[in-house]
Scaffold this motif. Structure first.
Motif, PDB file in Angstrom:
ATOM      1  N   ARG A 154       0.842  -1.207   0.000  1.00 29.13           N
ATOM      2  CA  ARG A 154       0.000   0.000   0.000  1.00 29.13           C
ATOM      3  C   ARG A 154       0.875   1.255   0.000  1.00 29.13           C
ATOM      4  N   ILE A 155       2.003   1.188   0.668  1.00 33.20           N
ATOM      5  CA  ILE A 155       2.904   2.353   0.657  1.00 33.20           C
ATOM      6  C   ILE A 155       3.422   2.586  -0.761  1.00 33.20           C
ATOM      7  N   LYS A 156       3.639   1.491  -1.508  1.00 35.10           N
ATOM      8  CA  LYS A 156       4.053   1.646  -2.907  1.00 35.10           C
ATOM      9  C   LYS A 156       2.946   2.323  -3.721  1.00 35.10           C
ATOM     10  N   ASN A 157       1.710   1.987  -3.401  1.00 36.08           N
ATOM     11  CA  ASN A 157       0.564   2.629  -4.061  1.00 36.08           C
ATOM     12  C   ASN A 157       0.529   4.130  -3.741  1.00 36.08           C
ATOM     13  N   THR A 212       6.229   4.554   9.110  1.00 33.63           N
ATOM     14  CA  THR A 212       5.630   4.761   7.780  1.00 33.63           C
ATOM     15  C   THR A 212       6.287   5.922   7.034  1.00 33.63           C
ATOM     16  N   ALA A 213       6.730   6.956   7.767  1.00 28.61           N
ATOM     17  CA  ALA A 213       7.402   8.074   7.086  1.00 28.61           C
ATOM     18  C   ALA A 213       8.707   7.584   6.460  1.00 28.61           C
ATOM     19  N   GLY A 214       9.471   6.825   7.215  1.00 25.67           N
ATOM     20  CA  GLY A 214      10.735   6.299   6.687  1.00 25.67           C
ATOM     21  C   GLY A 214      10.501   5.378   5.494  1.00 25.67           C
ATOM     22  N   LEU A 215       9.537   4.481   5.628  1.00 29.30           N
ATOM     23  CA  LEU A 215       9.260   3.541   4.532  1.00 29.30           C
ATOM     24  C   LEU A 215       8.794   4.273   3.277  1.00 29.30           C
ATOM     25  N   THR A 216       7.948   5.270   3.463  1.00 29.72           N
ATOM     26  CA  THR A 216       7.457   6.022   2.306  1.00 29.72           C
ATOM     27  C   THR A 216       8.613   6.729   1.597  1.00 29.72           C
ATOM     28  N   ALA A 217       9.514   7.316   2.380  1.00 26.59           N
ATOM     29  CA  ALA A 217      10.673   7.991   1.778  1.00 26.59           C
ATOM     30  C   ALA A 217      11.537   6.984   1.015  1.00 26.59           C
ATOM     31  N   ILE A 218      11.716   5.805   1.592  1.00 29.21           N
ATOM     32  CA  ILE A 218      12.538   4.781   0.928  1.00 29.21           C
ATOM     33  C   ILE A 218      11.917   4.388  -0.416  1.00 29.21           C
ATOM     34  N   VAL A 219      10.619   4.147  -0.406  1.00 34.04           N
ATOM     35  CA  VAL A 219       9.955   3.730  -1.648  1.00 34.04           C
ATOM     36  C   VAL A 219      10.028   4.853  -2.687  1.00 34.04           C
ATOM     37  N   LEU A 220       9.789   6.097  -2.253  1.00 33.94           N
ATOM     38  CA  LEU A 220       9.863   7.221  -3.197  1.00 33.94           C
ATOM     39  C   LEU A 220      11.271   7.333  -3.791  1.00 33.94           C
ATOM     40  N   GLN A 221      12.274   7.200  -2.941  1.00 34.00           N
ATOM     41  CA  GLN A 221      13.659   7.274  -3.433  1.00 34.00           C
ATOM     42  C   GLN A 221      13.926   6.184  -4.468  1.00 34.00           C
ATOM     43  N   ASN A 279      13.243  12.623  -5.249  1.00 36.89           N
ATOM     44  CA  ASN A 279      14.008  13.261  -4.187  1.00 36.89           C
ATOM     45  C   ASN A 279      13.109  13.395  -2.950  1.00 36.89           C
ATOM     46  N   ALA A 280      13.217  12.451  -2.038  1.00 34.69           N
ATOM     47  CA  ALA A 280      12.336  12.449  -0.871  1.00 34.69           C
ATOM     48  C   ALA A 280      13.139  12.308   0.415  1.00 34.69           C
ATOM     49  N   ARG A 281      12.583  12.831   1.497  1.00 33.54           N
ATOM     50  CA  ARG A 281      13.247  12.755   2.802  1.00 33.54           C
ATOM     51  C   ARG A 281      12.188  12.688   3.890  1.00 33.54           C
ATOM     52  N   SER A 282      12.396  11.841   4.878  1.00 38.87           N
ATOM     53  CA  SER A 282      11.431  11.794   5.988  1.00 38.87           C
ATOM     54  C   SER A 282      11.742  12.870   7.026  1.00 38.87           C
ATOM     55  N   TRP A 283      10.683  13.346   7.661  1.00 38.90           N
ATOM     56  CA  TRP A 283      10.808  14.344   8.733  1.00 38.90           C
ATOM     57  C   TRP A 283       9.955  13.890   9.912  1.00 38.90           C
ATOM     58  N   VAL A 298      10.455  16.118  -1.835  1.00 41.74           N
ATOM     59  CA  VAL A 298       9.196  15.653  -1.265  1.00 41.74           C
ATOM     60  C   VAL A 298       9.453  15.404   0.220  1.00 41.74           C
ATOM     61  N   ALA A 299       8.861  16.225   1.063  1.00 36.19           N
ATOM     62  CA  ALA A 299       9.053  16.073   2.509  1.00 36.19           C
ATOM     63  C   ALA A 299       8.003  15.103   3.017  1.00 36.19           C
ATOM     64  N   VAL A 300       8.429  13.989   3.578  1.00 35.29           N
ATOM     65  CA  VAL A 300       7.481  13.013   4.112  1.00 35.29           C
ATOM     66  C   VAL A 300       7.459  13.167   5.627  1.00 35.29           C
ATOM     67  N   ILE A 301       6.351  13.705   6.132  1.00 35.78           N
ATOM     68  CA  ILE A 301       6.289  14.127   7.532  1.00 35.78           C
ATOM     69  C   ILE A 301       5.432  13.163   8.353  1.00 35.78           C
ATOM     70  N   THR A 302       5.899  12.837   9.523  1.00 37.60           N
ATOM     71  CA  THR A 302       5.111  11.997  10.432  1.00 37.60           C
ATOM     72  C   THR A 302       3.894  12.785  10.893  1.00 37.60           C
ATOM     73  N   GLY A 303       2.703  12.217  10.724  1.00 42.03           N
ATOM     74  CA  GLY A 303       1.523  12.845  11.297  1.00 42.03           C
ATOM     75  C   GLY A 303       1.499  12.584  12.790  1.00 42.03           C
TER      76      GLY A 303
END
Ligand code: ASP
Ligand code: MG
Length: 420
Positions: free
Chosen positions: A18-21, A77-86, A91-95, A130-135
């Motif tokens: 789902r994160i890939k989606n 999930t923020a880290g995983l999303t950044a990994i998949v985007l990369q 150009n993505a980074r988790s925050w 792309v800033a991927v931020i923890t909610g």
């Protein structure tokens, strides 16, 4: 080009597939030249598990450590999303909350966002990251400790990020494709609302519709953030990238009431089954009695919703009925029993088998008779009303939970909301 905040809820990031989606939804926006910040929830069920572990460790835990534990779901999930985007060449980074920083009050477990200094996150997004931020999480700037915003708080994080970025739209991706006139699981004829006003959404959220956290709607209303609710389960390439002139095509836009052309008198029926009713029998009917009952409840931070006072025939006594969240019922009863000698009453009875049904619509401001119509329709179905509350744009009734579905269906039809 637009600045877009994309928030994905727990079911949308429930596993790596789902994160890939989710990443494909993000890629669509990036490829179209939009600037994107992503806000993620924890995987569905993760936060419940973390909360359960905390309670298992100790019922009487330190709230700061509760936050240390439950904030971890979003970090994953923020880290995983950044990994998949990369891995897709983006150009993505988790925050994490403290890195943004999302500054909050010190109320661990239900902290309020007090502000987001704009520079860090805006620079990153404007530079094309792309800033991927923890909610859900933030930091108390005074103590430097991690805080969480209360259940469902990622919606509020997303709106706050949209404010900080001066975003054009805050897209809340969830497992439903918009805000409906009522729960489609109860009423198959429920319709998706293309637009709903902040005020209505606020009433819907507090009346039991769980689409958006109430605080997120408050924040969106105060800052006039155009917020859209849409489904992450629509194929990412079947959707058009955001443009300011195509927002209307999908989902529900939560916006200013002036932007809603065709306003219905009632736009939605909400229901909540998580309320409980308490009746205090035979209190003295004299000045100060309500304060003696509701003061101690307020001191214990117990929210009271509906209140009805019936005066008995002798004119000496009254019964006081009110509702609290079902989860708070044991605590509320304890408070009332402790205060018995001060309040002075005969007995107290309670029930959690109640449901609150609400009709909501800004059209009510200019239409008389909505309440009367509603009460008559319920009476015709033999449904007894236990308590009533109203606001300018909402009428809520408390009924036996056994009648909840019938009541919702009846009112949905009554106010002309059924799909044709
Ligand atoms: N993960 C948090 C919760 O389950 C926050 C959120 O999903 O909005 O409540
Ligand atoms: Mg949610």
């Amino acid at each position: 080009m637009a600045v877009v905040v994309m928030k994905f809820g727990g079911t949308s990031v429930a596993n790596v597939d789902r994160i890939k989606n989710v990443a494909r939804h993000v890629k669509r926006e990036v490829d179209a030249g939009n600037k994107v910040a992503v806000v993620v929830s924890a995987m569905s069920g993760a936060t419940n598990q973390l909360v359960a572990w905390v309670n298992e460790a100790s019922q009487l835990h330190d709230k700061r450590e509760y936050d240390a534990v439950v904030a971890s779901g979003e970090q994953v999930t923020a880290g995983l999303t950044a990994i998949v985007l990369q891995s897709m060449g983006i150009n993505a980074r988790s925050w994490q909350g403290w890195q943004v920083p999302v500054e909050t009050s010190a109320a661990h477990g239900s902290a309020r966002i007090t502000g987001i200094p704009e520079t860090n996150i805006r620079n990153a997004v404007e530079a094309g990251e792309v800033a991927v931020i923890t909610g859900f999480q933030g930091i108390d700037p005074k103590t430097g400790r991690v805080t969480t915003l209360g259940r469902g708080g990622s919606d509020t994080s997303a709106v706050a990020v949209a404010v900080a970025l001066h975003a054009d739209v805050c897209d809340i991706y969830t497992d439903v494709d918009g805000v409906y006139t009522t729960d489609p699981r109860i009423v198959p004829k429920a319709r998706r609302l293309p637009r709903v006003s902040y005020e209505e959404m606020l009433e819907m959220a507090s009346a039991g519709s769980k689409v958006l956290q109430t605080r997120s709607v408050e924040l969106a209303m105060v800052h006039r953030v155009r917020t859209r609710v849409l489904s992450s389960f629509v194929a990412p390439d079947a959707m058009q990238p955001v443009r300011m002139d195509n927002l209307e095509n999908i989902g529900t836009i939560v916006c200013d009431e002036d932007e809603i052309v065709e306003q219905q008198v009632v736009s939605g029926i909400a229901y909540a089954k998580d309320e409980a009713k308490i009746t205090i029998l035979k209190v003295d009917d004299k000045p100060g009695i309500a304060a003696r009952i509701f003061g101690p409840l307020a001191d214990a931070s117990i929210n009271v919703d509906m209140i009805v006072q019936n005066v008995s025939n002798d004119g000496q006594h009254a019964n006081m009925t009110f509702t609290v969240q079902a989860a708070e019922l044991p605590r509320a009863l304890e408070v009332i029993k402790k205060a018995k000698s001060d309040i002075g009453y005969f007995d107290v009875v309670s029930s959690a088998d109640v449901a609150k049904i609400s009709a909501i619509g800004i059209g009510m401001r200019s239409h008389a008779g909505v309440a009367a119509q509603m009460f008559k329709a319920l009476a015709d179905k033999g449904i007894n009303i236990l308590a009533i509350t109203t606001s300018e744009i909402k009428i809520s009734v408390l009924i036996d939970s056994a009648h909840a579905e019938t009541a919702v269906k009846t009112l949905h039809t009554l106010f002309g909301l059924d799909a044709t």
